[in-house]
Design a protein around this motif. Structure first.
Motif, PDB file in Angstrom:
ATOM      1  N   GLY A  31      40.568  48.435  44.487  1.00  0.00           N
ATOM      2  CA  GLY A  31      40.740  47.077  45.026  1.00  0.00           C
ATOM      3  C   GLY A  31      40.781  47.105  46.535  1.00  0.00           C
ATOM      4  O   GLY A  31      40.126  46.299  47.215  1.00  0.00           O
TER       5      GLY A  31
ATOM      6  N   PHE B 219      44.899  40.614  43.367  1.00  0.00           N
ATOM      7  CA  PHE B 219      44.121  40.962  42.181  1.00  0.00           C
ATOM      8  C   PHE B 219      44.684  42.238  41.545  1.00  0.00           C
ATOM      9  O   PHE B 219      45.094  43.157  42.240  1.00  0.00           O
ATOM     10  CB  PHE B 219      42.655  41.214  42.540  1.00  0.00           C
ATOM     11  CG  PHE B 219      41.835  39.958  42.721  1.00  0.00           C
ATOM     12  CD1 PHE B 219      42.424  38.748  43.042  1.00  0.00           C
ATOM     13  CD2 PHE B 219      40.456  39.995  42.561  1.00  0.00           C
ATOM     14  CE1 PHE B 219      41.659  37.596  43.215  1.00  0.00           C
ATOM     15  CE2 PHE B 219      39.676  38.859  42.733  1.00  0.00           C
ATOM     16  CZ  PHE B 219      40.280  37.658  43.054  1.00  0.00           C
TER      17      PHE B 219
ATOM     18  N   GLU C 148      38.782  35.181  47.227  1.00  0.00           N
ATOM     19  CA  GLU C 148      40.200  34.893  46.944  1.00  0.00           C
ATOM     20  C   GLU C 148      40.362  33.653  46.066  1.00  0.00           C
ATOM     21  O   GLU C 148      41.399  33.458  45.457  1.00  0.00           O
ATOM     22  CB  GLU C 148      41.023  34.813  48.243  1.00  0.00           C
ATOM     23  CG  GLU C 148      40.602  33.828  49.323  1.00  0.00           C
ATOM     24  CD  GLU C 148      39.215  34.088  49.936  1.00  0.00           C
ATOM     25  OE1 GLU C 148      38.758  35.252  50.003  1.00  0.00           O
ATOM     26  OE2 GLU C 148      38.565  33.101  50.341  1.00  0.00           O
TER      27      GLU C 148
ATOM     28  N   ASP D 143      38.812  33.854  39.872  1.00  0.00           N
ATOM     29  CA  ASP D 143      39.798  34.223  38.862  1.00  0.00           C
ATOM     30  C   ASP D 143      39.586  35.636  38.364  1.00  0.00           C
ATOM     31  O   ASP D 143      40.533  36.294  37.932  1.00  0.00           O
ATOM     32  CB  ASP D 143      39.715  33.240  37.685  1.00  0.00           C
ATOM     33  CG  ASP D 143      40.104  31.842  38.109  1.00  0.00           C
ATOM     34  OD1 ASP D 143      41.309  31.619  38.320  1.00  0.00           O
ATOM     35  OD2 ASP D 143      39.211  30.988  38.288  1.00  0.00           O
ATOM     36  N   SER D 144      38.351  36.094  38.383  1.00  0.00           N
ATOM     37  CA  SER D 144      38.085  37.445  37.897  1.00  0.00           C
ATOM     38  C   SER D 144      36.844  38.012  38.585  1.00  0.00           C
ATOM     39  O   SER D 144      36.007  37.260  39.089  1.00  0.00           O
ATOM     40  CB  SER D 144      37.921  37.457  36.375  1.00  0.00           C
ATOM     41  OG  SER D 144      36.986  36.480  35.965  1.00  0.00           O
TER      42      SER D 144
ATOM     43  N   PHE E 176      38.861  43.106  37.598  1.00  0.00           N
ATOM     44  CA  PHE E 176      40.012  42.620  38.357  1.00  0.00           C
ATOM     45  C   PHE E 176      40.291  41.161  38.012  1.00  0.00           C
ATOM     46  O   PHE E 176      39.356  40.368  37.886  1.00  0.00           O
ATOM     47  CB  PHE E 176      39.747  42.733  39.865  1.00  0.00           C
ATOM     48  CG  PHE E 176      39.719  44.149  40.358  1.00  0.00           C
ATOM     49  CD1 PHE E 176      40.860  44.762  40.852  1.00  0.00           C
ATOM     50  CD2 PHE E 176      38.544  44.892  40.306  1.00  0.00           C
ATOM     51  CE1 PHE E 176      40.839  46.081  41.295  1.00  0.00           C
ATOM     52  CE2 PHE E 176      38.505  46.208  40.743  1.00  0.00           C
ATOM     53  CZ  PHE E 176      39.660  46.801  41.240  1.00  0.00           C
TER      54      PHE E 176
ATOM     55  N   LYS F  17      43.063  37.691  38.779  1.00  0.00           N
ATOM     56  CA  LYS F  17      44.093  37.122  39.635  1.00  0.00           C
ATOM     57  C   LYS F  17      45.377  36.909  38.835  1.00  0.00           C
ATOM     58  O   LYS F  17      46.466  37.143  39.327  1.00  0.00           O
ATOM     59  CB  LYS F  17      43.583  35.778  40.190  1.00  0.00           C
ATOM     60  CG  LYS F  17      44.522  35.128  41.174  1.00  0.00           C
ATOM     61  CD  LYS F  17      44.008  33.754  41.564  1.00  0.00           C
ATOM     62  CE  LYS F  17      43.091  33.830  42.774  1.00  0.00           C
ATOM     63  NZ  LYS F  17      42.429  32.558  43.032  1.00  0.00           N
TER      64      LYS F  17
END
Ligand SMILES: *Cc1c(COP(=O)(O)O)cnc(C)c1O
Length: 468
Positions: free
Chosen positions: A123, A132, A283, A286-287, A306, A308
């Motif tokens: 990340g 995330f 940012e 959601d994914s 990843f 949120k």
């Protein structure tokens, strides 16, 4: 087989593996076998009596190897790579030896905690928002299916998991017409119904057109549909187009739609700060998914997914039968609840070996070298009178065709050229179609590719074109 036998064969195999990779250049890149050639050499029934390892390995050499296409060959320019590396191979040997099934923390605390840390490393290497949280999945297709299922549960307030679709409005999923087939497949599997996949128009550069997206959403709302998820692609499979992330993110925020970013291939390039523009607006997503198993020297399979909102993921997937209850369940990560399968391989180990063995700088250096080779070759192709670039290069993939006054002729000659090139066994290209053109795709992302391999490919391209 005894431990002593295993030791003997393993030592011999390691030598064989190293020899293979040292000489990989001398193998044909793409297998030339006809259908059933391998099948016909395999007995119809399994052997009743034990066979010797010497026989099994001899058959591997004679039957299996000629039927392999060599993805680690330095002149494998087809598709997106599935590049492996020495440190990754070493880790895979250990993973296979440990043979752990890492479904919950208790079934191997080190696997769970290494995975947690590796996802944090990735990340931050990619510049993803610190909010995330990551988890390893087998493939991007699975990760995207997870995203669709989470989006489905969010929009239905977790009702579909409990009661099914009965009485629900039709949920809609949007992505560009250039999106990967795994999105439509996910839409089918997740129960949305394929007709609820909305393919949004693209611009000249094959990027999703945000105005068309917004129009599609408004039209659906007017017709009583429920917009559920938008998939934005960073690096389309056809031509590595980058969808306009920020504009798409703003539309998703406006209509409260789940935003999933599919960066399966191009995500690796985010370790280069100069390519972070590709995920502008991340940012708000959601994914996000990308595949270290494509362009980050980590053996297939290894997908980094990843999210949120971890709770949304857990609400969608967790299930707790008595036999999986443990003392630590509330203080540790039990990754069985973070995706579809219960059982999980220990995939974090190879990431740890790869990232430490290359170092971030080593990885950056390799990726920049790949991109530079693509830039240089694209220039040569563009300035050659017989060729043209059909779609712009974003990273390490180039998209070219033979020139001809008549489009049909250009297309058929380009197709012939690609087939002739692949038939040499020295290179392997794939193709795509866009703008009504047959396009030869060349992706330079293999672990062992060097400038001399790209030079040889370019020489072959010119020679083969002359003989058409
Ligand atoms: C390769 C690719 C996928 C599918 O990846 P798998 O890991 O094989 O499922 C999805 N999306 C894009 C953009 C890809 O390039």
């Amino acid at each position: 087989m005894t431990n002593a036998d295993f030791r003997k064969h393993a030592h011999a195999l390691v030598d064989k593996m190293a020899d293979f990779l040292e000489e990989i250049d001398s193998y044909p890149v793409k297998s030339t076998l006809e259908p059933k050639a391998v099948l016909d050499q395999l007995p119809a029934l399994a052997p009743a009596a034990a066979e010797s390892m010497a026989d099994i390995i001899a058959d591997f050499d004679q039957i299996i190897m000629p039927g392999m296409t060599h993805w680690q060959h330095p002149r494998f320019f087809a598709y997106f790579p599935a590049n492996s590396s020495y440190p990754s191979l070493l880790a895979e040997m250990l993973t296979a030896t440990l043979g752990a099934q890492c479904m919950i923390w208790d079934t191997s605390p080190a696997a769970a905690e290494l995975e947690e840390r590796m996802m944090e490393w990735l990340g931050s290497m990619l510049g993803l928002p610190q909010t995330f949280t990551g988890v390893i999945q087998d493939t991007a297709s699975t990760a995207t299916l997870c995203a669709l299922l989470c989006a489905r549960e969010r929009v239905s307030h977790n009702r579909i998991n409990e009661q099914g679709f009965y009485g629900m409005k039709q949920l809609r999923v949007y992505a560009s017409s250039q999106t990967h087939s795994s999105i439509e497949k996910g839409v089918k599997i997740a129960g949305f119904g394929r007709e609820n996949f909305v393919a949004v128009a693209v611009d000249e550069q094959l990027r999703l057109d945000p105005n068309a997206l917004k129009a599609a959403i408004l039209k659906d709302l007017a017709n009583g549909f429920l917009p559920c998820c938008v998939v934005s692609t960073v690096g389309t499979t056809g031509t590595t187009a980058i969808d306009p992330g920020k504009a798409i993110a703003d539309i998703c925020s406006e209509f409260n739609i789940w935003l999933h970013i599919d960066a399966a291939f191009a995500g690796s390039a985010l370790i280069l700060p100069e390519y972070r523009w590709m995920i502008e607006g991340v940012e708000q997503a959601d994914s996000f998914v990308f595949n270290p198993h494509k362009w980050l020297f980590t053996n297939f399979d290894c997908t980094a997914y990843f999210v949120k909102d971890v709770d949304a993921l857990l609400r969608t997937f967790s299930i707790l039968p008595e036999y999986l209850k443990t003392d630590h369940q509330n203080s540790v990560k039990n990754y069985r609840d973070w995706g579809i399968p219960l059982g999980r391989r220990f995939r974090a180990l190879k990431l740890w070996f790869v990232i430490r063995s290359y170092g971030i700088e080593g990885l950056q250096e390799r990726l920049r070298a790949h991109i530079q080779m693509a830039i240089d070759l694209e220039e040569k192709i563009a300035s050659h009178p017989d060729f043209e670039i059909i779609a712009p290069r974003t990273l390490n993939a180039i998209f070219f065709a033979l020139k001809d006054e008549e489009v049909d002729k250009a297309n058929s000659r380009s197709e012939q050229l690609m087939k002739a090139l692949n038939a040499t066994g020295k290179v392997y290209f794939s193709h795509t179609k866009a703008h009504g053109r047959y396009i030869i795709r060349m992706v330079i992302g293999q672990t062992y590719v060097q400038q001399k391999d790209v030079d040889l490919a370019w020489q072959l391209i010119q020679e083969c074109a002359k003989t058409l």
